[in-house]
Motif scaffolding. Structure first.
Motif, PDB file in Angstrom:
ATOM      1  N   VAL A  90       0.884  -1.170   0.000  1.00  0.00           N
ATOM      2  CA  VAL A  90       0.000   0.000   0.000  1.00  0.00           C
ATOM      3  C   VAL A  90       0.914   1.210   0.000  1.00  0.00           C
ATOM      4  CG1 VAL A  90      -1.777   1.296   1.223  1.00  0.00           C
ATOM      5  CG2 VAL A  90      -1.841  -1.202   1.211  1.00  0.00           C
ATOM      6  N   TYR A  91       0.965   1.915  -1.120  1.00  0.00           N
ATOM      7  CA  TYR A  91       1.904   3.018  -1.284  1.00  0.00           C
ATOM      8  C   TYR A  91       1.207   4.355  -1.082  1.00  0.00           C
ATOM      9  CZ  TYR A  91       5.160   6.341  -3.283  1.00  0.00           C
ATOM     10  OH  TYR A  91       5.980   7.429  -3.458  1.00  0.00           O
ATOM     11  N   LEU A  92       1.693   5.109  -0.101  1.00  0.00           N
ATOM     12  CA  LEU A  92       1.190   6.453   0.188  1.00  0.00           C
ATOM     13  C   LEU A  92       2.121   7.469  -0.477  1.00  0.00           C
ATOM     14  CD1 LEU A  92      -1.335   6.585   2.095  1.00  0.00           C
ATOM     15  CD2 LEU A  92       0.046   4.556   2.480  1.00  0.00           C
ATOM     16  N   PRO A  93       1.672   8.151  -1.507  1.00  0.00           N
ATOM     17  CA  PRO A  93       2.560   9.036  -2.268  1.00  0.00           C
ATOM     18  C   PRO A  93       2.822  10.367  -1.580  1.00  0.00           C
ATOM     19  CG  PRO A  93       0.357   9.115  -3.176  1.00  0.00           C
ATOM     20  CD  PRO A  93       0.330   8.075  -2.079  1.00  0.00           C
ATOM     21  N   GLY A  94       3.873  11.028  -2.018  1.00  0.00           N
ATOM     22  CA  GLY A  94       4.175  12.363  -1.554  1.00  0.00           C
ATOM     23  C   GLY A  94       3.347  13.401  -2.301  1.00  0.00           C
ATOM     24  N   ALA A  95       3.506  14.644  -1.929  1.00  0.00           N
ATOM     25  CA  ALA A  95       2.750  15.734  -2.557  1.00  0.00           C
ATOM     26  C   ALA A  95       3.061  15.790  -4.051  1.00  0.00           C
ATOM     27  CB  ALA A  95       3.098  17.057  -1.896  1.00  0.00           C
ATOM     28  N   GLY A  96       2.027  15.944  -4.848  1.00  0.00           N
ATOM     29  CA  GLY A  96       2.213  16.125  -6.274  1.00  0.00           C
ATOM     30  C   GLY A  96       2.374  14.857  -7.082  1.00  0.00           C
ATOM     31  N   GLU A  97       2.542  13.708  -6.425  1.00  0.00           N
ATOM     32  CA  GLU A  97       2.686  12.456  -7.176  1.00  0.00           C
ATOM     33  C   GLU A  97       1.342  12.050  -7.779  1.00  0.00           C
ATOM     34  OE1 GLU A  97       4.884   9.163  -5.455  1.00  0.00           O
ATOM     35  OE2 GLU A  97       5.719  10.527  -3.939  1.00  0.00           O
ATOM     36  N   LYS A  98       1.394  11.590  -9.033  1.00  0.00           N
ATOM     37  CA  LYS A  98       0.185  11.169  -9.734  1.00  0.00           C
ATOM     38  C   LYS A  98       0.307   9.713 -10.138  1.00  0.00           C
ATOM     39  CE  LYS A  98      -0.576  15.826 -11.613  1.00  0.00           C
ATOM     40  NZ  LYS A  98      -1.664  16.140 -10.672  1.00  0.00           N
ATOM     41  N   ILE A  99      -0.824   9.077 -10.333  1.00  0.00           N
ATOM     42  CA  ILE A  99      -0.838   7.679 -10.713  1.00  0.00           C
ATOM     43  C   ILE A  99      -0.074   7.458 -12.012  1.00  0.00           C
ATOM     44  CG2 ILE A  99      -3.100   7.983 -11.787  1.00  0.00           C
ATOM     45  CD1 ILE A  99      -1.625   4.743 -10.268  1.00  0.00           C
ATOM     46  N   THR A 100      -0.115   8.417 -12.933  1.00  0.00           N
ATOM     47  CA  THR A 100       0.565   8.265 -14.219  1.00  0.00           C
ATOM     48  C   THR A 100       2.075   8.110 -14.057  1.00  0.00           C
ATOM     49  OG1 THR A 100       0.555  10.678 -14.426  1.00  0.00           O
ATOM     50  CG2 THR A 100      -1.189   9.474 -15.573  1.00  0.00           C
ATOM     51  N   GLY A 101       2.625   8.635 -12.978  1.00  0.00           N
ATOM     52  CA  GLY A 101       4.054   8.509 -12.734  1.00  0.00           C
ATOM     53  C   GLY A 101       4.457   7.165 -12.165  1.00  0.00           C
ATOM     54  N   HIS A 102       3.464   6.298 -11.902  1.00  0.00           N
ATOM     55  CA  HIS A 102       3.747   5.010 -11.279  1.00  0.00           C
ATOM     56  C   HIS A 102       3.299   3.828 -12.141  1.00  0.00           C
ATOM     57  CE1 HIS A 102       4.951   6.644  -7.313  1.00  0.00           C
ATOM     58  NE2 HIS A 102       4.113   7.614  -7.620  1.00  0.00           N
ATOM     59  N   GLU A 103       2.870   4.090 -13.359  1.00  0.00           N
ATOM     60  CA  GLU A 103       2.343   3.009 -14.196  1.00  0.00           C
ATOM     61  C   GLU A 103       3.401   1.942 -14.477  1.00  0.00           C
ATOM     62  OE1 GLU A 103       0.830   5.154 -17.518  1.00  0.00           O
ATOM     63  OE2 GLU A 103      -1.116   5.551 -16.576  1.00  0.00           O
ATOM     64  N   SER A 104       4.601   2.358 -14.860  1.00  0.00           N
ATOM     65  CA  SER A 104       5.649   1.369 -15.138  1.00  0.00           C
ATOM     66  C   SER A 104       6.080   0.671 -13.854  1.00  0.00           C
ATOM     67  CB  SER A 104       6.854   2.036 -15.811  1.00  0.00           C
ATOM     68  OG  SER A 104       7.442   3.002 -14.950  1.00  0.00           O
ATOM     69  N   ARG A 105       6.065   1.374 -12.748  1.00  0.00           N
ATOM     70  CA  ARG A 105       6.422   0.779 -11.448  1.00  0.00           C
ATOM     71  C   ARG A 105       5.431  -0.332 -11.082  1.00  0.00           C
ATOM     72  NH1 ARG A 105       7.370   5.008  -9.080  1.00  0.00           N
ATOM     73  NH2 ARG A 105       9.628   4.671  -9.098  1.00  0.00           N
ATOM     74  N   MET A 106       4.163  -0.097 -11.335  1.00  0.00           N
ATOM     75  CA  MET A 106       3.150  -1.088 -11.010  1.00  0.00           C
ATOM     76  C   MET A 106       3.349  -2.366 -11.837  1.00  0.00           C
ATOM     77  SD  MET A 106      -0.082   1.528 -10.629  1.00  0.00           S
ATOM     78  CE  MET A 106      -1.156   0.700  -9.464  1.00  0.00           C
ATOM     79  N   VAL A 107       3.766  -2.209 -13.084  1.00  0.00           N
ATOM     80  CA  VAL A 107       4.068  -3.368 -13.922  1.00  0.00           C
ATOM     81  C   VAL A 107       5.282  -4.104 -13.374  1.00  0.00           C
ATOM     82  CG1 VAL A 107       4.732  -4.144 -16.222  1.00  0.00           C
ATOM     83  CG2 VAL A 107       3.081  -2.293 -15.979  1.00  0.00           C
ATOM     84  N   THR A 108       6.307  -3.347 -12.957  1.00  0.00           N
ATOM     85  CA  THR A 108       7.529  -3.949 -12.416  1.00  0.00           C
ATOM     86  C   THR A 108       7.238  -4.794 -11.184  1.00  0.00           C
ATOM     87  OG1 THR A 108       8.914  -2.154 -13.264  1.00  0.00           O
ATOM     88  CG2 THR A 108       9.795  -3.438 -11.413  1.00  0.00           C
ATOM     89  N   TYR A 109       6.447  -4.251 -10.270  1.00  0.00           N
ATOM     90  CA  TYR A 109       6.134  -4.993  -9.050  1.00  0.00           C
ATOM     91  C   TYR A 109       5.270  -6.216  -9.353  1.00  0.00           C
ATOM     92  CZ  TYR A 109       8.188  -1.650  -5.797  1.00  0.00           C
ATOM     93  OH  TYR A 109       9.065  -0.874  -5.082  1.00  0.00           O
ATOM     94  N   ALA A 110       4.315  -6.067 -10.256  1.00  0.00           N
ATOM     95  CA  ALA A 110       3.465  -7.202 -10.613  1.00  0.00           C
ATOM     96  C   ALA A 110       4.286  -8.309 -11.254  1.00  0.00           C
ATOM     97  CB  ALA A 110       2.356  -6.746 -11.549  1.00  0.00           C
ATOM     98  N   ALA A 111       5.226  -7.934 -12.128  1.00  0.00           N
ATOM     99  CA  ALA A 111       6.074  -8.930 -12.782  1.00  0.00           C
ATOM    100  C   ALA A 111       6.948  -9.664 -11.775  1.00  0.00           C
ATOM    101  CB  ALA A 111       6.938  -8.264 -13.845  1.00  0.00           C
ATOM    102  N   ALA A 112       7.285  -8.978 -10.670  1.00  0.00           N
ATOM    103  CA  ALA A 112       8.095  -9.606  -9.621  1.00  0.00           C
ATOM    104  C   ALA A 112       7.245 -10.401  -8.627  1.00  0.00           C
ATOM    105  CB  ALA A 112       8.887  -8.541  -8.869  1.00  0.00           C
ATOM    106  N   GLY A 113       5.920 -10.322  -8.787  1.00  0.00           N
ATOM    107  CA  GLY A 113       5.041 -11.116  -7.936  1.00  0.00           C
ATOM    108  C   GLY A 113       4.355 -10.366  -6.818  1.00  0.00           C
ATOM    109  N   TYR A 114       4.328  -9.009  -6.894  1.00  0.00           N
ATOM    110  CA  TYR A 114       3.754  -8.208  -5.812  1.00  0.00           C
ATOM    111  C   TYR A 114       2.626  -7.312  -6.317  1.00  0.00           C
ATOM    112  CZ  TYR A 114       8.110  -9.745  -3.754  1.00  0.00           C
ATOM    113  OH  TYR A 114       9.141 -10.536  -3.319  1.00  0.00           O
ATOM    114  N   ALA A 115       1.586  -7.199  -5.518  1.00  0.00           N
ATOM    115  CA  ALA A 115       0.520  -6.241  -5.811  1.00  0.00           C
ATOM    116  C   ALA A 115       0.943  -4.871  -5.290  1.00  0.00           C
ATOM    117  CB  ALA A 115      -0.784  -6.684  -5.158  1.00  0.00           C
TER     118      ALA A 115
END
Length: 295
Positions: A90-115
């Protein structure tokens, strides 16, 4: 360097303490909160319902928009997950962070086996409604026995943890960057069902020190302590505490991050990462490697 918003509100806390206390308290009801003499927050949160809208799915992962319907408003989150995750972040972002800045990160974690859940908490100016963090406004509610927005947010995070644990049946970690790291630390301390805490480029708010410097005591000091990550870090053990900070962080000084880390008990780990402020690919690589040693 602390935000101007927080710094401007510190002086008001002691002033509010002098003016408060005239409103009669209401009867204790459920949901409820309490803060003990050491400033430790305890919560009984109202039940929530959730709604999932699948935005994308392939063989690697599913990306969904999850909305938590609470009694005080909807909270928007985004969740990416493989078919059988080993753990959930469960990731709590800092000020100004948007979901669009984490799209590739979400793929990376999923590929490694993590939600990976991007949690748009109240007051960030994103899709979830709410007011920007204001210790003086929340203290006024605290003295009137109303719910401070900060406490509502901790309930939101805890509710998300419970939903994810039910959905996947695997450990759920509270992770946050910058301001989000502060919320995540408090949530992990309050909700003992979190598997651990990861703080990235984060530190205390500085509220307790500011109130003490102004001669504040009693309720105002107890309230300030209830918001500080350092109040809860010692209680996270024996669950792990992992913290990441860059030595030349331009937003939250390295020395402040290290000071917060010293409050944690073992098992814990502090890592200097390559970057400047907030989560990045170097932190992702190091985190996934650490989790790989567990799962």
């Amino acid at each position: 360097m602390r935000s101007l918003l927080i710094a401007a509100g510190l002086a008001c806390l002691v002033v509010l303490a002098a003016c408060a206390g005239c409103t009669s308290s209401t009867a204790t009801t459920t949901p409820s909160y309490s803060v003990d003499s050491n400033g430790v927050l305890s919560l009984t949160c109202a039940p929530v319902t959730t709604n999932e809208t699948v935005l994308f799915a392939n063989d690697t992962y599913t990306l969904s928009k999850f909305v938590l319907h609470t009694t005080t408003g909807d909270v928007v989150t985004y969740l990416s997950y493989p078919k059988t995750p080993k753990a959930v972040i469960v990731y709590l972002p800092g000020a100004g962070e948007k979901i669009t800045g984490h799209e590739s990160r979400m793929v990376t974690y999923a590929a490694a086996g993590y939600a990976f859940m991007f949690f748009d908490y109240r007051g960030r100016g994103g899709e979830t409604a709410g007011s920007a963090f204001s210790p003086q406004a929340d203290y006024a509610k605290f003295e009137q026995k109303e719910w401070p927005e900060f406490y509502l947010t901790i309930c939101d995070i805890s509710s998300a943890r419970a939903m994810l644990a039910t959905k996947f049946g695997v450990p759920v970690y509270a992770v946050g960057g910058s301001n989000g790291g502060r919320y995540a630390a408090v949530a992990a301390g309050v909700d003992k069902n979190f598997a651990g805490y990861v703080g990235i480029s984060t530190a205390d708010w500085g509220l307790k020190d500011a109130v003490t410097a102004q001669g504040g005591s009693g309720d105002v000091l107890r309230f300030a302590e209830s918001l500080e990550p350092s109040t809860y870090l010692p209680t996270i053990s024996p669950r792990p505490v992992w913290m990441f900070h860059n030595a030349t962080d331009p937003v939250i000084p390295f020395v402040e991050g290290k000071a917060l880390y010293t409050m944690a008990n073992a098992p814990k780990n502090f890592t200097e990462f390559n970057g400047d402020h907030g989560i990045n690919a170097d932190v992702d690589t190091r985190l996934i490697a650490q989790w790989a040693q567990i799962y």
